[in-house]
Design a protein around this motif. Sequence first.
Motif, PDB file in Angstrom:
ATOM      1  N   ALA A 138       0.800  -1.233   0.000  1.00  0.00           N
ATOM      2  CA  ALA A 138       0.000   0.000   0.000  1.00  0.00           C
ATOM      3  C   ALA A 138       0.828   1.277   0.000  1.00  0.00           C
ATOM      4  O   ALA A 138       0.290   2.354  -0.270  1.00  0.00           O
ATOM      5  CB  ALA A 138      -0.929   0.004   1.217  1.00  0.00           C
ATOM      6  N   GLY A 139       2.131   1.175   0.318  1.00  0.00           N
ATOM      7  CA  GLY A 139       2.968   2.361   0.452  1.00  0.00           C
ATOM      8  C   GLY A 139       3.194   2.696   1.911  1.00  0.00           C
ATOM      9  O   GLY A 139       2.241   2.655   2.705  1.00  0.00           O
ATOM     10  N   GLU A 140       4.438   3.021   2.260  1.00  0.00           N
ATOM     11  CA  GLU A 140       4.765   3.231   3.662  1.00  0.00           C
ATOM     12  C   GLU A 140       4.041   4.427   4.287  1.00  0.00           C
ATOM     13  O   GLU A 140       3.629   4.380   5.449  1.00  0.00           O
ATOM     14  CB  GLU A 140       6.279   3.370   3.856  1.00  0.00           C
ATOM     15  CG  GLU A 140       6.936   4.530   3.116  1.00  0.00           C
ATOM     16  CD  GLU A 140       7.469   4.146   1.753  1.00  0.00           C
ATOM     17  OE1 GLU A 140       8.557   4.637   1.379  1.00  0.00           O
ATOM     18  OE2 GLU A 140       6.798   3.368   1.046  1.00  0.00           O
ATOM     19  N   GLU A 141       3.859   5.490   3.510  1.00  0.00           N
ATOM     20  CA  GLU A 141       3.189   6.672   4.060  1.00  0.00           C
ATOM     21  C   GLU A 141       1.702   6.409   4.298  1.00  0.00           C
ATOM     22  O   GLU A 141       1.128   6.893   5.281  1.00  0.00           O
ATOM     23  CB  GLU A 141       3.374   7.865   3.121  1.00  0.00           C
ATOM     24  CG  GLU A 141       4.804   8.367   3.035  1.00  0.00           C
ATOM     25  CD  GLU A 141       5.331   8.890   4.370  1.00  0.00           C
ATOM     26  OE1 GLU A 141       4.505   9.224   5.250  1.00  0.00           O
ATOM     27  OE2 GLU A 141       6.568   8.951   4.536  1.00  0.00           O
ATOM     28  N   ARG A 142       1.099   5.645   3.423  1.00  0.00           N
ATOM     29  CA  ARG A 142      -0.315   5.329   3.592  1.00  0.00           C
ATOM     30  C   ARG A 142      -0.529   4.470   4.842  1.00  0.00           C
ATOM     31  O   ARG A 142      -1.456   4.704   5.616  1.00  0.00           O
ATOM     32  CB  ARG A 142      -0.854   4.597   2.368  1.00  0.00           C
ATOM     33  CG  ARG A 142      -2.362   4.387   2.405  1.00  0.00           C
ATOM     34  CD  ARG A 142      -2.858   3.767   1.119  1.00  0.00           C
ATOM     35  NE  ARG A 142      -4.305   3.721   1.071  1.00  0.00           N
ATOM     36  CZ  ARG A 142      -5.001   3.188   0.067  1.00  0.00           C
ATOM     37  NH1 ARG A 142      -4.363   2.679  -0.977  1.00  0.00           N
ATOM     38  NH2 ARG A 142      -6.320   3.174   0.095  1.00  0.00           N
ATOM     39  N   VAL A 143       0.357   3.479   5.044  1.00  0.00           N
ATOM     40  CA  VAL A 143       0.239   2.630   6.221  1.00  0.00           C
ATOM     41  C   VAL A 143       0.493   3.443   7.485  1.00  0.00           C
ATOM     42  O   VAL A 143      -0.226   3.301   8.488  1.00  0.00           O
ATOM     43  CB  VAL A 143       1.216   1.434   6.132  1.00  0.00           C
ATOM     44  CG1 VAL A 143       1.287   0.682   7.458  1.00  0.00           C
ATOM     45  CG2 VAL A 143       0.780   0.486   5.020  1.00  0.00           C
ATOM     46  N   ARG A 144       1.488   4.301   7.457  1.00  0.00           N
ATOM     47  CA  ARG A 144       1.768   5.136   8.627  1.00  0.00           C
ATOM     48  C   ARG A 144       0.575   6.032   8.956  1.00  0.00           C
ATOM     49  O   ARG A 144       0.227   6.211  10.141  1.00  0.00           O
ATOM     50  CB  ARG A 144       3.025   5.989   8.397  1.00  0.00           C
ATOM     51  CG  ARG A 144       3.345   6.873   9.595  1.00  0.00           C
ATOM     52  CD  ARG A 144       4.749   7.399   9.582  1.00  0.00           C
ATOM     53  NE  ARG A 144       4.984   8.369   8.523  1.00  0.00           N
ATOM     54  CZ  ARG A 144       6.131   9.040   8.383  1.00  0.00           C
ATOM     55  NH1 ARG A 144       7.135   8.826   9.227  1.00  0.00           N
ATOM     56  NH2 ARG A 144       6.295   9.896   7.408  1.00  0.00           N
ATOM     57  N   MET A 158      -5.223  -3.222  12.425  1.00  0.00           N
ATOM     58  CA  MET A 158      -5.412  -2.121  11.482  1.00  0.00           C
ATOM     59  C   MET A 158      -6.606  -2.379  10.556  1.00  0.00           C
ATOM     60  O   MET A 158      -6.864  -3.503  10.152  1.00  0.00           O
ATOM     61  CB  MET A 158      -4.140  -1.954  10.639  1.00  0.00           C
ATOM     62  CG  MET A 158      -4.172  -0.771   9.682  1.00  0.00           C
ATOM     63  SD  MET A 158      -2.578  -0.555   8.821  1.00  0.00           S
ATOM     64  CE  MET A 158      -2.669  -1.888   7.610  1.00  0.00           C
ATOM     65  N   HIS A 159      -7.330  -1.311  10.248  1.00  0.00           N
ATOM     66  CA  HIS A 159      -8.394  -1.349   9.244  1.00  0.00           C
ATOM     67  C   HIS A 159      -7.859  -0.593   8.030  1.00  0.00           C
ATOM     68  O   HIS A 159      -7.644   0.613   8.085  1.00  0.00           O
ATOM     69  CB  HIS A 159      -9.671  -0.697   9.768  1.00  0.00           C
ATOM     70  CG  HIS A 159     -10.289  -1.433  10.906  1.00  0.00           C
ATOM     71  ND1 HIS A 159     -11.087  -2.541  10.739  1.00  0.00           N
ATOM     72  CD2 HIS A 159     -10.205  -1.233  12.248  1.00  0.00           C
ATOM     73  CE1 HIS A 159     -11.481  -2.994  11.921  1.00  0.00           C
ATOM     74  NE2 HIS A 159     -10.959  -2.219  12.857  1.00  0.00           N
ATOM     75  N   GLY A 160      -7.638  -1.335   6.934  1.00  0.00           N
ATOM     76  CA  GLY A 160      -7.074  -0.713   5.753  1.00  0.00           C
ATOM     77  C   GLY A 160      -7.738  -1.219   4.493  1.00  0.00           C
ATOM     78  O   GLY A 160      -8.775  -1.912   4.553  1.00  0.00           O
ATOM     79  N   PRO A 161      -7.186  -0.883   3.324  1.00  0.00           N
ATOM     80  CA  PRO A 161      -7.744  -1.356   2.052  1.00  0.00           C
ATOM     81  C   PRO A 161      -7.859  -2.876   2.039  1.00  0.00           C
ATOM     82  O   PRO A 161      -7.020  -3.585   2.597  1.00  0.00           O
ATOM     83  CB  PRO A 161      -6.714  -0.870   1.020  1.00  0.00           C
ATOM     84  CG  PRO A 161      -6.028   0.270   1.676  1.00  0.00           C
ATOM     85  CD  PRO A 161      -5.971  -0.070   3.132  1.00  0.00           C
ATOM     86  N   ARG A 162      -8.893  -3.377   1.407  1.00  0.00           N
ATOM     87  CA  ARG A 162      -9.154  -4.815   1.392  1.00  0.00           C
ATOM     88  C   ARG A 162      -7.942  -5.602   0.886  1.00  0.00           C
ATOM     89  O   ARG A 162      -7.583  -6.628   1.455  1.00  0.00           O
ATOM     90  CB  ARG A 162     -10.373  -5.083   0.505  1.00  0.00           C
ATOM     91  CG  ARG A 162     -10.835  -6.537   0.511  1.00  0.00           C
ATOM     92  CD  ARG A 162     -12.077  -6.681  -0.339  1.00  0.00           C
ATOM     93  NE  ARG A 162     -12.593  -8.046  -0.297  1.00  0.00           N
ATOM     94  CZ  ARG A 162     -13.635  -8.456  -1.004  1.00  0.00           C
ATOM     95  NH1 ARG A 162     -14.277  -7.606  -1.796  1.00  0.00           N
ATOM     96  NH2 ARG A 162     -14.057  -9.712  -0.921  1.00  0.00           N
ATOM     97  N   GLU A 163      -7.347  -5.125  -0.193  1.00  0.00           N
ATOM     98  CA  GLU A 163      -6.196  -5.831  -0.765  1.00  0.00           C
ATOM     99  C   GLU A 163      -5.038  -5.910   0.232  1.00  0.00           C
ATOM    100  O   GLU A 163      -4.384  -6.951   0.374  1.00  0.00           O
ATOM    101  CB  GLU A 163      -5.719  -5.122  -2.039  1.00  0.00           C
ATOM    102  CG  GLU A 163      -4.522  -5.800  -2.698  1.00  0.00           C
ATOM    103  CD  GLU A 163      -3.991  -5.025  -3.892  1.00  0.00           C
ATOM    104  OE1 GLU A 163      -2.888  -5.363  -4.363  1.00  0.00           O
ATOM    105  OE2 GLU A 163      -4.669  -4.079  -4.350  1.00  0.00           O
ATOM    106  N   THR A 164      -4.783  -4.818   0.937  1.00  0.00           N
ATOM    107  CA  THR A 164      -3.680  -4.786   1.899  1.00  0.00           C
ATOM    108  C   THR A 164      -3.956  -5.698   3.090  1.00  0.00           C
ATOM    109  O   THR A 164      -3.041  -6.359   3.594  1.00  0.00           O
ATOM    110  CB  THR A 164      -3.457  -3.341   2.398  1.00  0.00           C
ATOM    111  OG1 THR A 164      -3.209  -2.493   1.267  1.00  0.00           O
ATOM    112  CG2 THR A 164      -2.268  -3.269   3.344  1.00  0.00           C
TER     113      THR A 164
END
Length: 221
Positions: A138-144, A158-164
Motif C-alpha cells: 500500500a505504500g509506507e506513508e499510507r500505512v503510517r 489495522m483497518h485498511g484497504p481490502r487488498e492490503t
Amino acid sequence: MRSRRLRFSSAIAENCAFGMVTIVRSSVRMRVERTFAWLTQCRRLSKDYEVLPESSEAMIYLAMIESGLSLKAHSSANAVGPWQFISSTGYRYGLRRDRYVDERMDPVKATQAAIKYLKYLKEFQDNDWFLAMASYNAGEERVRKLLKEQKITDYWKMHGPRETMRYVPRIIAAKEIYSQPEKYLGLTKKDLSSICSMSYRTLRSAIHISSKRLRGKLEEG
C-alpha cells in the motif's frame, strides 16, 4: 524494539493455506515450484545486505504473491517484474528503464532492489515485518497514516484497504504451503526441486536493440 518475525499459530497458517489452495490450486502449485528456483538466489544476495535468512525467505513469499515469481508479470498499475516495481520506485532503487531495457524484469538486479526496499520498509516500521509487507503493498506513508489515525501499531488491528488486509495472510499461506507441499499439493520438496531450476544468460550487443527484440532472441536461443 524486537523484530516481529513471520510467525503465527499453526491453525491460522493452515486456514490461510487451505483457503489459497482451494481457490487457485493450479496457480499455487506453479508458484511453489518457482519458489524453489528463487530461494537460493535470494538467500545469496541477501547476505550482501546483512539480511537474515528468515527475512530473505519472507521476501520470496512476498514475491510469490506479488507476481507468481514471473519475470514478465505486469499489473494494471504498470508495476512490472517479479517484485512488481512501478517506475518511480524502481528508479529510486537503481533499476534502469528505457526503450532498450527494463531492469525491473532482471532477476538479479530487481531482487537486489527489492531487498534494499524491504530492508528500508522494515526499519521504517520499527522492525515489524507485517507492517513492512503491508507497506510494500500500500505504500509506507499510507500505512503510517492509517496507524496514526487509528492510534495503533499492530497490522492485525489495522483497518485498511481490502487488498492490503488480505496481503499478509496470503504471504502466510505461501510460507505454509511451501513448508509442507506434501500436505497441500501432494508433492515432496524433492519433487519440486527436480521440476524447477533457475538459470540466466547475459547477452552483449554492439548495437542498441529494444527489450522486446532482446526477449525474442532469448526465446529463440
